[in-house]
Design a protein around this motif. Structure first.
Motif, PDB file in Angstrom:
ATOM      1  N   VAL A  78       1.069  -1.324   0.048  1.00 34.27           N
ATOM      2  CA  VAL A  78      -0.120  -0.080  -0.108  1.00 34.27           C
ATOM      3  C   VAL A  78       0.940   1.205   0.119  1.00 34.27           C
ATOM      4  O   VAL A  78       1.929   1.187   0.623  1.00 34.27           O
ATOM      5  N   TYR A  79       0.379   2.103  -0.800  1.00 30.50           N
ATOM      6  CA  TYR A  79       1.362   3.481  -0.777  1.00 30.50           C
ATOM      7  C   TYR A  79       0.386   4.614  -0.322  1.00 30.50           C
ATOM      8  O   TYR A  79      -0.871   4.737  -0.315  1.00 30.50           O
ATOM      9  N   LEU A  80       1.154   5.727  -0.121  1.00 32.18           N
ATOM     10  CA  LEU A  80       0.406   6.990   0.394  1.00 32.18           C
ATOM     11  C   LEU A  80       1.322   8.071  -0.305  1.00 32.18           C
ATOM     12  O   LEU A  80       2.544   8.361   0.007  1.00 32.18           O
ATOM     13  N   GLN A  81       0.745   8.622  -1.509  1.00 31.15           N
ATOM     14  CA  GLN A  81       1.355   9.922  -1.967  1.00 31.15           C
ATOM     15  C   GLN A  81       0.870  11.074  -1.161  1.00 31.15           C
ATOM     16  O   GLN A  81      -0.265  11.483  -1.235  1.00 31.15           O
ATOM     17  N   MET A  82       1.961  11.804  -0.683  1.00 30.15           N
ATOM     18  CA  MET A  82       1.556  13.137   0.028  1.00 30.15           C
ATOM     19  C   MET A  82       2.195  14.495  -0.740  1.00 30.15           C
ATOM     20  O   MET A  82       3.332  14.284  -1.167  1.00 30.15           O
ATOM     21  N   ASN A  83       1.258  15.155  -1.241  1.00 28.83           N
ATOM     22  CA  ASN A  83       1.828  16.309  -1.738  1.00 28.83           C
ATOM     23  C   ASN A  83       1.200  17.670  -0.923  1.00 28.83           C
ATOM     24  O   ASN A  83       0.327  17.335  -0.054  1.00 28.83           O
ATOM     25  N   SER A  84       1.926  18.654  -1.298  1.00 27.72           N
ATOM     26  CA  SER A  84       1.672  19.812  -0.888  1.00 27.72           C
ATOM     27  C   SER A  84       1.547  19.836   0.737  1.00 27.72           C
ATOM     28  O   SER A  84       0.757  20.356   1.486  1.00 27.72           O
ATOM     29  N   LEU A  85       2.822  19.235   1.274  1.00 26.79           N
ATOM     30  CA  LEU A  85       2.849  18.850   2.587  1.00 26.79           C
ATOM     31  C   LEU A  85       2.896  20.100   3.404  1.00 26.79           C
ATOM     32  O   LEU A  85       3.415  21.257   3.052  1.00 26.79           O
ATOM     33  N   LYS A  86       2.407  19.979   4.832  1.00 34.87           N
ATOM     34  CA  LYS A  86       2.513  21.285   5.761  1.00 34.87           C
ATOM     35  C   LYS A  86       3.127  21.041   7.007  1.00 34.87           C
ATOM     36  O   LYS A  86       3.275  19.672   6.920  1.00 34.87           O
ATOM     37  N   PRO A  87       3.505  22.007   7.683  1.00 36.63           N
ATOM     38  CA  PRO A  87       4.165  21.474   8.919  1.00 36.63           C
ATOM     39  C   PRO A  87       3.405  20.610   9.769  1.00 36.63           C
ATOM     40  O   PRO A  87       3.923  19.863  10.712  1.00 36.63           O
ATOM     41  N   GLU A  88       2.231  20.714   9.905  1.00 35.11           N
ATOM     42  CA  GLU A  88       1.367  20.227  10.560  1.00 35.11           C
ATOM     43  C   GLU A  88       1.022  18.662  10.165  1.00 35.11           C
ATOM     44  O   GLU A  88       0.702  17.776  10.759  1.00 35.11           O
ATOM     45  N   ASP A  89       1.561  18.239   8.936  1.00 32.99           N
ATOM     46  CA  ASP A  89       1.820  16.713   8.695  1.00 32.99           C
ATOM     47  C   ASP A  89       2.859  16.022   9.397  1.00 32.99           C
ATOM     48  O   ASP A  89       2.905  15.064   9.446  1.00 32.99           O
ATOM     49  N   THR A  90       3.626  16.892  10.086  1.00 30.10           N
ATOM     50  CA  THR A  90       4.772  16.017  10.647  1.00 30.10           C
ATOM     51  C   THR A  90       4.463  15.256  11.760  1.00 30.10           C
ATOM     52  O   THR A  90       3.518  15.710  12.511  1.00 30.10           O
ATOM     53  N   ALA A  91       4.703  13.958  11.612  1.00 31.66           N
ATOM     54  CA  ALA A  91       4.106  12.804  12.385  1.00 31.66           C
ATOM     55  C   ALA A  91       5.136  11.469  12.114  1.00 31.66           C
ATOM     56  O   ALA A  91       5.794  11.369  11.210  1.00 31.66           O
ATOM     57  N   VAL A  92       4.825  10.514  12.860  1.00 30.10           N
ATOM     58  CA  VAL A  92       5.087   9.210  12.578  1.00 30.10           C
ATOM     59  C   VAL A  92       4.136   8.678  11.953  1.00 30.10           C
ATOM     60  O   VAL A  92       2.772   8.564  12.513  1.00 30.10           O
ATOM     61  N   TYR A  93       4.221   8.164  10.834  1.00 24.43           N
ATOM     62  CA  TYR A  93       3.232   7.488   9.828  1.00 24.43           C
ATOM     63  C   TYR A  93       3.398   6.059  10.085  1.00 24.43           C
ATOM     64  O   TYR A  93       4.226   5.383   9.710  1.00 24.43           O
ATOM     65  N   TYR A  94       2.154   5.543  10.407  1.00 23.74           N
ATOM     66  CA  TYR A  94       2.106   3.793  10.786  1.00 23.74           C
ATOM     67  C   TYR A  94       0.953   3.289   9.543  1.00 23.74           C
ATOM     68  O   TYR A  94      -0.028   3.702   9.187  1.00 23.74           O
ATOM     69  N   CYS A  95       1.557   2.079   9.156  1.00 24.96           N
ATOM     70  CA  CYS A  95       0.702   1.323   8.114  1.00 24.96           C
ATOM     71  C   CYS A  95      -0.100   0.255   9.007  1.00 24.96           C
ATOM     72  O   CYS A  95       0.465  -0.270   9.965  1.00 24.96           O
ATOM     73  N   ASN A  96      -1.086  -0.080   8.597  1.00 24.28           N
ATOM     74  CA  ASN A  96      -2.022  -1.031   9.157  1.00 24.28           C
ATOM     75  C   ASN A  96      -2.664  -1.869   8.256  1.00 24.28           C
ATOM     76  O   ASN A  96      -3.313  -1.318   7.387  1.00 24.28           O
ATOM     77  N   VAL A  97      -2.338  -3.200   8.389  1.00 22.78           N
ATOM     78  CA  VAL A  97      -3.098  -4.171   7.641  1.00 22.78           C
ATOM     79  C   VAL A  97      -3.835  -5.123   8.306  1.00 22.78           C
ATOM     80  O   VAL A  97      -3.529  -5.826   9.451  1.00 22.78           O
ATOM     81  N   VAL A  98      -5.041  -5.575   7.679  1.00 15.31           N
ATOM     82  CA  VAL A  98      -5.619  -6.690   8.242  1.00 15.31           C
ATOM     83  C   VAL A  98      -5.410  -7.878   7.121  1.00 15.31           C
ATOM     84  O   VAL A  98      -5.829  -7.949   6.288  1.00 15.31           O
ATOM     85  N   PHE A  99      -4.637  -8.892   7.987  1.00 20.55           N
ATOM     86  CA  PHE A  99      -4.636 -10.076   7.215  1.00 20.55           C
ATOM     87  C   PHE A  99      -5.524 -11.258   7.673  1.00 20.55           C
ATOM     88  O   PHE A  99      -5.949 -11.251   8.670  1.00 20.55           O
ATOM     89  N   GLU A 100      -6.144 -11.914   6.673  1.00 24.52           N
ATOM     90  CA  GLU A 100      -6.828 -13.280   6.846  1.00 24.52           C
ATOM     91  C   GLU A 100      -5.572 -14.285   7.008  1.00 24.52           C
ATOM     92  O   GLU A 100      -5.165 -14.780   5.898  1.00 24.52           O
ATOM     93  N   VAL A 101      -5.158 -14.653   8.181  1.00 23.97           N
ATOM     94  CA  VAL A 101      -4.061 -15.744   8.097  1.00 23.97           C
ATOM     95  C   VAL A 101      -4.707 -17.038   8.189  1.00 23.97           C
ATOM     96  O   VAL A 101      -3.735 -17.862   7.491  1.00 23.97           O
ATOM     97  N   THR A 102      -5.958 -17.626   8.270  1.00 27.57           N
ATOM     98  CA  THR A 102      -6.374 -18.806   8.024  1.00 27.57           C
ATOM     99  C   THR A 102      -8.015 -18.416   7.835  1.00 27.57           C
ATOM    100  O   THR A 102      -8.308 -17.300   8.038  1.00 27.57           O
ATOM    101  N   ARG A 103      -8.582 -19.513   7.201  1.00 30.82           N
ATOM    102  CA  ARG A 103      -9.987 -19.018   6.966  1.00 30.82           C
ATOM    103  C   ARG A 103     -10.778 -18.419   7.916  1.00 30.82           C
ATOM    104  O   ARG A 103     -11.135 -18.970   9.025  1.00 30.82           O
ATOM    105  N   ASN A 104     -11.372 -17.257   7.829  1.00 25.48           N
ATOM    106  CA  ASN A 104     -11.972 -16.273   8.810  1.00 25.48           C
ATOM    107  C   ASN A 104     -11.459 -16.017   9.909  1.00 25.48           C
ATOM    108  O   ASN A 104     -11.983 -15.795  11.016  1.00 25.48           O
ATOM    109  N   ASN A 105      -9.985 -16.128  10.144  1.00 26.44           N
ATOM    110  CA  ASN A 105      -9.190 -15.769  11.298  1.00 26.44           C
ATOM    111  C   ASN A 105      -8.288 -14.535  10.909  1.00 26.44           C
ATOM    112  O   ASN A 105      -7.456 -14.849  10.004  1.00 26.44           O
ATOM    113  N   TYR A 106      -8.623 -13.307  11.315  1.00 26.57           N
ATOM    114  CA  TYR A 106      -7.967 -12.146  11.046  1.00 26.57           C
ATOM    115  C   TYR A 106      -7.012 -11.661  11.980  1.00 26.57           C
ATOM    116  O   TYR A 106      -7.135 -11.847  13.100  1.00 26.57           O
TER     117      TYR A 106
END
Length: 120
Positions: A78-106
């Motif tokens: 997954v990508y995040l293209q960030m344009n026109s960045l502002k000082p208030e965008d300063t932060a630690v950015y985290y990725c979050n993903v939901v995996f289906e590791v086995t059938r119906n087990n997330y």
């Protein structure tokens, strides 16, 4: 076991651009929702953008029109293209993903975060 790894953060001047990437890996049968969050110093973690398997997308009001989320299912990335960045965008950015590791087990998995600093 599954994991996600972010990359692409850094220091950029106001008005500049950055592209974050998040690669998902491990043993799973499917990937569901993929999202980006951020946490600025002294603030709570907040949702920035999210994209479903069907490419339904939502953005925080503060980034609409400036940020674009996309996903490459063939690369489990997954990508995040960030344009026109502002000082208030300063932060630690985290990725979050939901995996289906086995059938119906997330499993909801976070990356380690990547620092984005917008400053002149």
């Amino acid at each position: 076991q599954v994991q996600v790894v972010e990359s692409g953060g850094g220091l950029v001047q106001p008005g500049g651009s950055l592209r974050l990437s998040c690669a998902a890996s491990g043993i799973f049968i499917n990937i569901g929702l993929m999202a980006w969050y951020r946490q600025a110093p002294g603030k709570e973690r907040e949702s920035v953008a999210r994209i479903t398997t069907g490419n339904n997308i939502n953005y925080a009001d503060s980034v609409k029109g400036r940020f674009t989320i996309s996903r490459d299912n063939a690369k489990n990335t997954v990508y995040l293209q960030m344009n026109s960045l502002k000082p208030e965008d300063t932060a630690v950015y985290y990725c979050n993903v939901v995996f289906e590791v086995t059938r119906n087990n997330y499993r909801n998995t976070w990356g380690q975060g990547t620092q984005v600093t917008v400053s002149s």
